[in-house]
Design an enzyme around this catalytic site. Structure first.
Site: not given
Ligand code: SAM
Length: 212
Positions: A153, A95, A121, A117, A43, A193-195, A68
């Protein structure tokens, strides 16, 4: 995600037995790390880890790797692992752009992207985790088999992702614009969590499954 810096998170992540350090040295070595030949599912952007921890509990015959990039977020998952360890789950604090350096071609069979995310833009479109650039990286890691599953979403991000899937030459194997009302696509769904947060507000959840 609004990020609260947590003091000591970097040190805790660096010292955790559940986080693979110097991960680029592990490419090709993941099955040895897990101590079995079970399939590996990843994931990306796992946040606090509820989704992956539930899957790891439900499926002991699958190995899971959570990626993460922020230690202040990952530390929440580590705290849960300390309380209730799962032998088939490991984490990476990297990353996702580096994913090809960390997994050998074909080493993983599935990639989950949940509520990534949106980077709204246009000039940031390549940073979206469902951009063509990322799909090309996933194709290498999956070595042309397996699948990507993506939930969001955010309608604009979903539409962008559908276009990327087509442009990258992937096959769309499943698609819904209201996951929780789609019995076939929703079967066995594990909420993130976000869902949970967004569906409680009444937002429909979008999901696609794409094959490289
Ligand atoms: N997947 C979780 C959920 O659905 O509840 C968290 C969603 S949160 C909006 C997005 C997560 O992805 C954040 O914790 C962010 O730090 C991580 N993230 C975003 N871009 C990333 C990247 N390029 N590499 C690793 N993690 C990333």
């Amino acid at each position: 995600m609004r990020l609260r810096n947590i003091k000591g998170a970097g040190e805790a992540v660096a010292a955790s037995r559940y986080v693979i350090q110097e991960p680029e040295r592990q490419a090709g070595n993941w099955h040895t790390l897990f101590g079995n030949a079970n399939p590996i599912h990843i994931e990306i952007g796992m946040g606090k880890g509820r989704f992956l921890m539930t899957l790891a509990e439900q499926n002991p015959g699958i190995n899971y790797v959570g990626i993460e990039r922020y230690s202040s977020v990952l530390i929440r998952a580590l705290q849960k692992m300390e309380a209730a360890p799962l032998p088939n789950l490991l984490f990476l604090c990297i990353d996702a752009g580096d994913i090809e350096q960390v997994f050998a071609p074909g080493e993983a069979e599935r990639i989950y992207l949940n509520f990534s995310d949106p980077w709204p833009k246009d000039r940031h479109a390549r940073r979206r985790l469902t951009s063509r650039e990322y799909l090309d990286r996933y194709r290498t890691v999956l070595a042309g088999k397996g699948r990507v599953e993506f939930k969001t979403d955010n309608e604009a991000l979903f539409d962008f992702s559908l276009e990327s899937v087509e442009a990258a030459g992937w096959t769309l194997a499943g698609c819904t614009r209201n996951l929780h009302l789609d019995p076939e696509m929703n079967e066995g769904n594990v909420m993130t969590e976000y869902e949970e947060k967004f569906s409680a507000k009444g937002n429909p959840i979008y999901k696609l499954i794409a094959l490289p």
